[in-house]
Write an enzyme that holds these catalytic residues in place. Structure first.
Site, PDB file in Angstrom:
ATOM      1  N   ARG A 134     113.790 -38.246 -38.181  1.00 25.70           N
ATOM      2  CA  ARG A 134     112.800 -38.224 -37.097  1.00 25.70           C
ATOM      3  C   ARG A 134     111.730 -39.303 -37.316  1.00 25.70           C
ATOM      4  O   ARG A 134     111.726 -40.328 -36.638  1.00 25.70           O
ATOM      5  CB  ARG A 134     112.179 -36.813 -37.004  1.00 25.70           C
ATOM      6  CG  ARG A 134     111.363 -36.557 -35.746  1.00 25.70           C
ATOM      7  CD  ARG A 134     109.963 -37.128 -35.769  1.00 25.70           C
ATOM      8  NE  ARG A 134     109.154 -36.640 -36.883  1.00 25.70           N
ATOM      9  CZ  ARG A 134     107.977 -37.132 -37.178  1.00 25.70           C
ATOM     10  NH1 ARG A 134     107.453 -38.115 -36.472  1.00 25.70           N
ATOM     11  NH2 ARG A 134     107.288 -36.683 -38.223  1.00 25.70           N
ATOM     12  N   ASP A 135     110.878 -39.103 -38.313  1.00 31.52           N
ATOM     13  CA  ASP A 135     109.782 -40.051 -38.527  1.00 31.52           C
ATOM     14  C   ASP A 135     110.349 -41.422 -38.896  1.00 31.52           C
ATOM     15  O   ASP A 135     109.824 -42.462 -38.495  1.00 31.52           O
ATOM     16  CB  ASP A 135     108.882 -39.539 -39.657  1.00 31.52           C
ATOM     17  CG  ASP A 135     107.460 -40.060 -39.583  1.00 31.52           C
ATOM     18  OD1 ASP A 135     107.231 -41.036 -38.853  1.00 31.52           O
ATOM     19  OD2 ASP A 135     106.587 -39.510 -40.266  1.00 31.52           O
ATOM     20  N   HIS A 150     101.919 -35.441 -46.308  1.00 29.96           N
ATOM     21  CA  HIS A 150     102.812 -36.339 -45.549  1.00 29.96           C
ATOM     22  C   HIS A 150     102.202 -37.732 -45.667  1.00 29.96           C
ATOM     23  O   HIS A 150     101.270 -38.080 -44.955  1.00 29.96           O
ATOM     24  CB  HIS A 150     102.840 -35.834 -44.102  1.00 29.96           C
ATOM     25  CG  HIS A 150     103.638 -36.651 -43.135  1.00 29.96           C
ATOM     26  ND1 HIS A 150     104.810 -36.190 -42.562  1.00 29.96           N
ATOM     27  CD2 HIS A 150     103.425 -37.868 -42.583  1.00 29.96           C
ATOM     28  CE1 HIS A 150     105.267 -37.088 -41.708  1.00 29.96           C
ATOM     29  NE2 HIS A 150     104.449 -38.121 -41.708  1.00 29.96           N
ATOM     30  N   HIS A 171     102.413 -41.794 -45.623  1.00 29.55           N
ATOM     31  CA  HIS A 171     103.061 -43.081 -45.338  1.00 29.55           C
ATOM     32  C   HIS A 171     102.640 -44.047 -46.449  1.00 29.55           C
ATOM     33  O   HIS A 171     101.557 -43.925 -47.013  1.00 29.55           O
ATOM     34  CB  HIS A 171     102.672 -43.566 -43.942  1.00 29.55           C
ATOM     35  CG  HIS A 171     103.397 -42.800 -42.859  1.00 29.55           C
ATOM     36  ND1 HIS A 171     104.529 -43.281 -42.247  1.00 29.55           N
ATOM     37  CD2 HIS A 171     103.176 -41.575 -42.333  1.00 29.55           C
ATOM     38  CE1 HIS A 171     104.962 -42.386 -41.370  1.00 29.55           C
ATOM     39  NE2 HIS A 171     104.158 -41.338 -41.396  1.00 29.55           N
ATOM     40  N   CYS A 212     105.120 -45.358 -37.554  1.00 31.09           N
ATOM     41  CA  CYS A 212     104.747 -44.565 -36.381  1.00 31.09           C
ATOM     42  C   CYS A 212     104.530 -45.517 -35.220  1.00 31.09           C
ATOM     43  O   CYS A 212     103.823 -46.507 -35.352  1.00 31.09           O
ATOM     44  CB  CYS A 212     103.475 -43.777 -36.649  1.00 31.09           C
ATOM     45  SG  CYS A 212     102.882 -42.914 -35.177  1.00 31.09           S
ATOM     46  N   ASN A 229     107.380 -43.360 -44.476  1.00 30.95           N
ATOM     47  CA  ASN A 229     106.894 -42.351 -45.423  1.00 30.95           C
ATOM     48  C   ASN A 229     107.296 -42.774 -46.826  1.00 30.95           C
ATOM     49  O   ASN A 229     108.197 -43.578 -47.011  1.00 30.95           O
ATOM     50  CB  ASN A 229     107.564 -40.996 -45.149  1.00 30.95           C
ATOM     51  CG  ASN A 229     107.140 -40.409 -43.843  1.00 30.95           C
ATOM     52  OD1 ASN A 229     107.707 -40.725 -42.817  1.00 30.95           O
ATOM     53  ND2 ASN A 229     106.139 -39.566 -43.865  1.00 30.95           N
TER      54      ASN A 229
END
Ligand code: HMG
Ligand code: MG
Length: 299
Positions: free
Chosen positions: A15-16, A207, A209, A240, A249
């Site tokens: 996803r990310d 979380h 990055h 993002c 990430n």
């Protein structure tokens, strides 16, 4: 505070990691990635998003990805939902866990989901109601916890307020996102000190990055603060779409290597994970973003 004996890794690569890729990635490649990740022993995988395809085109095929994956018992396959429409689409695709996402900065909230922080929290209420009725667990995210691309410094008290609101409305866990990747270990420790006065540490996740190369240090700083859930992306995939220049990430392989060195259990097999990361890096035509994977593969 002593380090936790176990850590739960939340794999957000599909996803990310992939949401920011501009070139099309086939459903088959996404399915293969998710299956490779569960084969590596990951027990929580964020598979996709049910968001507007105009905003994040890469996530448009998430229902097909859910239909294609080989769901293993004991693995949670989750999806992002920004509103009730997204939640309903996720349910129709057979999703059993969703994540809602808010921000600690007003400007980022506007750019990312086109509404204010308080409007976003109001939008989540019907999701929480529907999720309760259908016994679906909801995870919460707060973005920009250590800085905002538009507003700069973000007050930890503001992060704590948004995290508390998500927790109070029923999110079983709130993941604090350093979207920009500018935060340092000192910032991270202060952040968890402040936020844990509002939400129990056992219900918080980190979380990070890795834009400024601080993510691994921030994971360690979080461990010292009693945090035992971390989001990461295999091969360090991603960025993002609403935080220009922000990279992926922290790589799951690199977190795993750190944790193994500390004697902390995760249930994930490093070699299988490295193969999963290398495969998707080749599909994307990108260098593998995991330092550990690069070192191991060079041997
Ligand atoms: P909007 O334009 O204000 O919404 O977007 P709207 O309700 O006016 O709808 C506009 C159009 O979108 C309509 O279609 C709706 O039907 C459609 P049209 O009539 O124009 O053809 N629509 C949808 N379509 C599919 N699924 C839906 C949906 N909802 C409306 N769920 C909205 C508001 C929230 C929808 C939009 O801003 C959006 O989708 N944003 C998503 C942004 C996003 O996914 N960002 C990346 C994830 S967050 C992140 O990466 C941070 C995180 O990793 C933590 C960290 O690192 O900090 C989690
Ligand atoms: Mg993120």
């Amino acid at each position: 505070m002593s380090l936790p004996a176990q850590v739960r890794l939340v794999e957000v690569g599909p996803r990310d990691g992939l949401q920011n890729e501009s070139r099309p990635i086939s459903v088959a490649d996404k399915v293969r990635l998710v299956d490779d990740l569960s084969d590596a022993g990951l027990r929580y995988i964020e598979v996709g998003s049910f968001v507007s395809p105009k905003w994040v085109p890469q996530m448009a095929g998430s229902a097909e990805v859910f239909a294609g994956i080989r769901q293993q018992p004991g693995v949670t396959y989750a999806a992002l939902a920004p509103n009730l429409r997204g939640f309903e689409d996720a349910m129709a695709a057979g999703v059993r866990e969703v994540a809602v996402f808010a921000a600690a900065s007003e400007a980022f909230s506007q750019r990312n989901i086109n509404c204010s922080i308080s409007q976003s929290l109001q939008r989540f209420e019907p999701i929480m109601d529907a999720a309760r009725q259908q016994q679906v667990r909801v995870r919460g995210y707060v973005s920009c916890v250590l800085g905002c691309p538009y507003e700069g410094r973000v007050d930890p008290a503001q992060v704590a307020a948004v995290a508390r609101a998500l927790h109070d409305m029923g999110c079983y866990e709130v993941s604090l996102g350093d979207t920009l990747g500018t935060g340092t270990a000192g910032d991270t420790r202060r952040l968890f000190e402040v936020v844990s006065a509002q939400v129990p540490r056992e219900q918080l996740a980190g979380h990070f990055h890795d834009t400024y190369g601080q993510a691994l240090a921030n994971v360690y700083a979080s461990l010292l603060e009693g945090i035992s859930v971390f989001d990461s992306s295999v091969a360090g995939l991603g960025g993002c779409p609403y935080a220009k220049g922000a990279t992926g990430n922290i790589a799951t392989e690199d977190v795993l290597y750190l944790l193994q060195g500390l004697g902390i259990e995760t249930g994930v097999d490093l070699d299988t994970l490295i193969m999963a990361g290398q495969r998707i890096s080749q599909v994307l035509g990108r260098d593998n973003g995991s330092r550990v994977a690069r070192a191991r593969l060079a041997k």
